[in-house]
Design a protein around this motif. Structure first.
Motif, PDB file in Angstrom:
ATOM      1  N   GLN A   1      10.019 -12.604  47.399  1.00  0.00           N
ATOM      2  CA  GLN A   1       9.655 -11.224  47.715  1.00  0.00           C
ATOM      3  C   GLN A   1       8.777 -10.608  46.624  1.00  0.00           C
ATOM      4  O   GLN A   1       7.895  -9.803  46.906  1.00  0.00           O
ATOM      5  CB  GLN A   1      10.925 -10.388  47.902  1.00  0.00           C
ATOM      6  N   ALA A   2       8.997 -11.014  45.374  1.00  0.00           N
ATOM      7  CA  ALA A   2       8.241 -10.442  44.255  1.00  0.00           C
ATOM      8  C   ALA A   2       6.767 -10.811  44.282  1.00  0.00           C
ATOM      9  O   ALA A   2       5.962 -10.204  43.559  1.00  0.00           O
ATOM     10  CB  ALA A   2       8.858 -10.886  42.928  1.00  0.00           C
ATOM     11  N   LEU A   3       6.385 -11.778  45.097  1.00  0.00           N
ATOM     12  CA  LEU A   3       4.990 -12.218  45.148  1.00  0.00           C
ATOM     13  C   LEU A   3       4.120 -11.350  46.053  1.00  0.00           C
ATOM     14  O   LEU A   3       2.910 -11.567  46.139  1.00  0.00           O
ATOM     15  CB  LEU A   3       4.921 -13.681  45.620  1.00  0.00           C
ATOM     16  N   HIS A   4       4.702 -10.357  46.707  1.00  0.00           N
ATOM     17  CA  HIS A   4       3.898  -9.413  47.480  1.00  0.00           C
ATOM     18  C   HIS A   4       3.723  -8.163  46.618  1.00  0.00           C
ATOM     19  O   HIS A   4       4.664  -7.381  46.444  1.00  0.00           O
ATOM     20  CB  HIS A   4       4.594  -9.052  48.794  1.00  0.00           C
TER      21      HIS A   4
ATOM     22  N   GLY B   1       7.044  -1.284  45.179  1.00  0.00           N
ATOM     23  CA  GLY B   1       7.946  -0.286  45.741  1.00  0.00           C
ATOM     24  C   GLY B   1       9.329  -0.360  45.134  1.00  0.00           C
ATOM     25  O   GLY B   1       9.993   0.665  44.938  1.00  0.00           O
ATOM     26  N   VAL B   2       9.772  -1.573  44.834  1.00  0.00           N
ATOM     27  CA  VAL B   2      11.081  -1.749  44.192  1.00  0.00           C
ATOM     28  C   VAL B   2      11.034  -1.273  42.753  1.00  0.00           C
ATOM     29  O   VAL B   2      11.881  -0.487  42.296  1.00  0.00           O
ATOM     30  CB  VAL B   2      11.518  -3.227  44.248  1.00  0.00           C
ATOM     31  N   MET B   3      10.040  -1.717  42.014  1.00  0.00           N
ATOM     32  CA  MET B   3       9.988  -1.444  40.578  1.00  0.00           C
ATOM     33  C   MET B   3       9.754   0.036  40.279  1.00  0.00           C
ATOM     34  O   MET B   3      10.240   0.549  39.272  1.00  0.00           O
ATOM     35  CB  MET B   3       8.900  -2.286  39.928  1.00  0.00           C
TER      36      MET B   3
ATOM     37  N   GLY C   1       8.385   6.142  48.002  1.00  0.00           N
ATOM     38  CA  GLY C   1       6.993   5.716  48.049  1.00  0.00           C
ATOM     39  C   GLY C   1       6.611   5.025  46.754  1.00  0.00           C
ATOM     40  O   GLY C   1       7.372   4.997  45.786  1.00  0.00           O
ATOM     41  N   ALA C   2       5.427   4.451  46.741  1.00  0.00           N
ATOM     42  CA  ALA C   2       4.914   3.777  45.550  1.00  0.00           C
ATOM     43  C   ALA C   2       3.432   4.085  45.414  1.00  0.00           C
ATOM     44  O   ALA C   2       2.772   4.478  46.382  1.00  0.00           O
ATOM     45  CB  ALA C   2       5.145   2.270  45.644  1.00  0.00           C
ATOM     46  N   THR C   3       2.909   3.895  44.201  1.00  0.00           N
ATOM     47  CA  THR C   3       1.503   4.179  43.925  1.00  0.00           C
ATOM     48  C   THR C   3       0.809   2.922  43.431  1.00  0.00           C
ATOM     49  O   THR C   3       1.306   2.246  42.518  1.00  0.00           O
ATOM     50  CB  THR C   3       1.366   5.287  42.865  1.00  0.00           C
ATOM     51  N   ASP C   4      -0.322   2.602  44.028  1.00  0.00           N
ATOM     52  CA  ASP C   4      -1.131   1.478  43.568  1.00  0.00           C
ATOM     53  C   ASP C   4      -1.835   1.901  42.282  1.00  0.00           C
ATOM     54  O   ASP C   4      -2.647   2.835  42.297  1.00  0.00           O
ATOM     55  CB  ASP C   4      -2.154   1.111  44.648  1.00  0.00           C
ATOM     56  N   PRO C   5      -1.559   1.247  41.153  1.00  0.00           N
ATOM     57  CA  PRO C   5      -2.159   1.681  39.885  1.00  0.00           C
ATOM     58  C   PRO C   5      -3.666   1.491  39.821  1.00  0.00           C
ATOM     59  O   PRO C   5      -4.340   2.147  39.023  1.00  0.00           O
ATOM     60  CB  PRO C   5      -1.453   0.796  38.848  1.00  0.00           C
TER      61      PRO C   5
ATOM     62  N   GLY D   1       1.667 -10.700  40.186  1.00  0.00           N
ATOM     63  CA  GLY D   1       1.204  -9.619  39.327  1.00  0.00           C
ATOM     64  C   GLY D   1       2.214  -9.270  38.247  1.00  0.00           C
ATOM     65  O   GLY D   1       3.225  -9.961  38.066  1.00  0.00           O
ATOM     66  N   PRO D   2       1.977  -8.187  37.511  1.00  0.00           N
ATOM     67  CA  PRO D   2       2.882  -7.792  36.416  1.00  0.00           C
ATOM     68  C   PRO D   2       4.324  -7.597  36.876  1.00  0.00           C
ATOM     69  O   PRO D   2       5.263  -7.966  36.170  1.00  0.00           O
ATOM     70  CB  PRO D   2       2.271  -6.489  35.911  1.00  0.00           C
ATOM     71  N   GLU D   3       4.500  -6.994  38.055  1.00  0.00           N
ATOM     72  CA  GLU D   3       5.860  -6.751  38.540  1.00  0.00           C
ATOM     73  C   GLU D   3       6.567  -8.065  38.864  1.00  0.00           C
ATOM     74  O   GLU D   3       7.757  -8.228  38.581  1.00  0.00           O
ATOM     75  CB  GLU D   3       5.822  -5.849  39.779  1.00  0.00           C
ATOM     76  N   ALA D   4       5.829  -9.014  39.448  1.00  0.00           N
ATOM     77  CA  ALA D   4       6.439 -10.318  39.745  1.00  0.00           C
ATOM     78  C   ALA D   4       6.827 -11.034  38.460  1.00  0.00           C
ATOM     79  O   ALA D   4       7.887 -11.682  38.395  1.00  0.00           O
ATOM     80  CB  ALA D   4       5.460 -11.174  40.553  1.00  0.00           C
ATOM     81  N   ARG D   5       6.000 -10.908  37.424  1.00  0.00           N
ATOM     82  CA  ARG D   5       6.325 -11.528  36.136  1.00  0.00           C
ATOM     83  C   ARG D   5       7.587 -10.913  35.541  1.00  0.00           C
ATOM     84  O   ARG D   5       8.402 -11.596  34.920  1.00  0.00           O
ATOM     85  CB  ARG D   5       5.161 -11.352  35.167  1.00  0.00           C
ATOM     86  N   GLU D   6       7.739  -9.622  35.757  1.00  0.00           N
ATOM     87  CA  GLU D   6       8.927  -8.949  35.232  1.00  0.00           C
ATOM     88  C   GLU D   6      10.181  -9.431  35.971  1.00  0.00           C
ATOM     89  O   GLU D   6      11.231  -9.651  35.357  1.00  0.00           O
ATOM     90  CB  GLU D   6       8.776  -7.435  35.370  1.00  0.00           C
ATOM     91  N   VAL D   7      10.075  -9.584  37.295  1.00  0.00           N
ATOM     92  CA  VAL D   7      11.199 -10.111  38.067  1.00  0.00           C
ATOM     93  C   VAL D   7      11.523 -11.533  37.619  1.00  0.00           C
ATOM     94  O   VAL D   7      12.691 -11.894  37.433  1.00  0.00           O
ATOM     95  CB  VAL D   7      10.888 -10.072  39.571  1.00  0.00           C
ATOM     96  N   ASP D   8      10.497 -12.329  37.441  1.00  0.00           N
ATOM     97  CA  ASP D   8      10.673 -13.713  36.999  1.00  0.00           C
ATOM     98  C   ASP D   8      11.392 -13.758  35.655  1.00  0.00           C
ATOM     99  O   ASP D   8      12.354 -14.522  35.462  1.00  0.00           O
ATOM    100  CB  ASP D   8       9.293 -14.379  36.904  1.00  0.00           C
TER     101      ASP D   8
END
Length: 280
Positions: free
Chosen positions: A33-36, A42-44, A90-94, A177-184
């Motif tokens: 899931q973290a790869l999208h 939205g989670v982070m 909601g979430a914001t695209d940086p 992306g950065p969020e997926a790396r953080e989950v990893d």
């Protein structure tokens, strides 16, 4: 006889979700899931993942347990609660500044498919016997869980062929992306009390590494780590499954929140999940 709920003891879901390898499958789902980027963002952006990741994992497990083994009313109530929470977030695209809702259908669909695919792949590769027809039934049954989180069931894959086509279609949108790396990083080294660090290194890291190894090859490529040989991973999954299944089911099912025990009390001993019942 009590209310059997949305899936009933005759479903593939009822039998398969009682298998202990579902915990490994749940971790695989988090990796996938973290790869999208839009979904994981939205989670982070709406939770402190590092401080509440265990709580999030347990809430997901509770939702799956309630919708699988709870009454119809309990399942519908759990779904309504999830939809309400998602509708407020909601979430914001940086990069673009775009603001979007976490309940966008394409994001909900990704989370759903990554979860159901993970459950099915890990179960089958670890030795839980399912025919292709039963695997298709399982995927089709989860159009019900998709409806609970706000998806149109007709827009959700109903069998293995449709699921494979969905992943092929969505792959260009995936990235580590950065969020997926953080989950990893979290899944490999979750925050732990100092006294529990040795247990984390011995037990949890093995679970996380096995869940990661069970990912499809394109996910390994995106994360940038060599993909292990599929045959070796299957052997590891099977060995782990055999080991965990040696723990008596009644012992495993006593762990909170005891969804299966409560379902059996409501419906009688004949509702006890057992893989052999799928062959009937």
């Amino acid at each position: 006889m009590g209310d059997p709920g949305l899936f009933t003891p005759k479903s593939v879901t009822w039998q398969m979700h009682a298998d202990p390898m579902m915990w490994v499958a749940g971790v695989r789902a988090l990796y996938l899931q973290a790869l999208h980027p839009r979904a994981v963002r939205g989670v982070m952006q709406n939770s402190d993942f590092r401080k509440d990741a265990w709580g999030r994992l347990m809430r997901t497990a509770n939702f799956v347990g309630t919708t699988t083994y709870g009454t119809t009313e309990a399942a519908e109530r759990a779904g309504a609660r999830v939809r309400k929470i998602h509708s407020m977030l909601g979430a914001t695209d940086p990069d673009t500044g775009e603001r979007y809702g976490v309940d966008e259908p394409e994001l909900l669909l990704w989370v759903h498919c990554a979860e159901i695919d993970s459950y099915l792949q890990v179960a089958r590769r670890s030795g839980f016997r399912l025919t292709d027809e039963q695997a298709d039934r399982y995927i089709g049954e989860h159009r019900t869980s998709a409806r609970l989180v706000g998806l149109d069931p007709d827009a959700v894959p109903a069998n293995q062929e449709e699921m494979a086509a969905y992943f092929e279609k969505v792959r260009p949108e995936l990235a580590a992306g950065p969020e997926a790396r953080e989950v990893d990083d979290f899944l490999l080294r979750p925050p732990t009390h100092p006294l529990l660090v040795p247990a984390r290194e011995v037990l949890w890291r093995r679970v996380a590494q096995l869940a990661y190894a069970a990912l499809p090859p394109y996910a390994h490529e995106l994360y940038g780590r060599p993909a292990p040989k599929p045959g070796t991973v299957t052997l590891q999954l099977r060995a782990t499954g055999n080991l965990l299944r040696c723990v008596p089911a009644r012992v495993r099912w006593q762990l909170p929140p005891k969804h299966i025990i409560r379902a059996m009390s409501r419906l009688g001993p004949g509702s006890r999940p057992a893989p052999y019942k799928l062959g009937r």
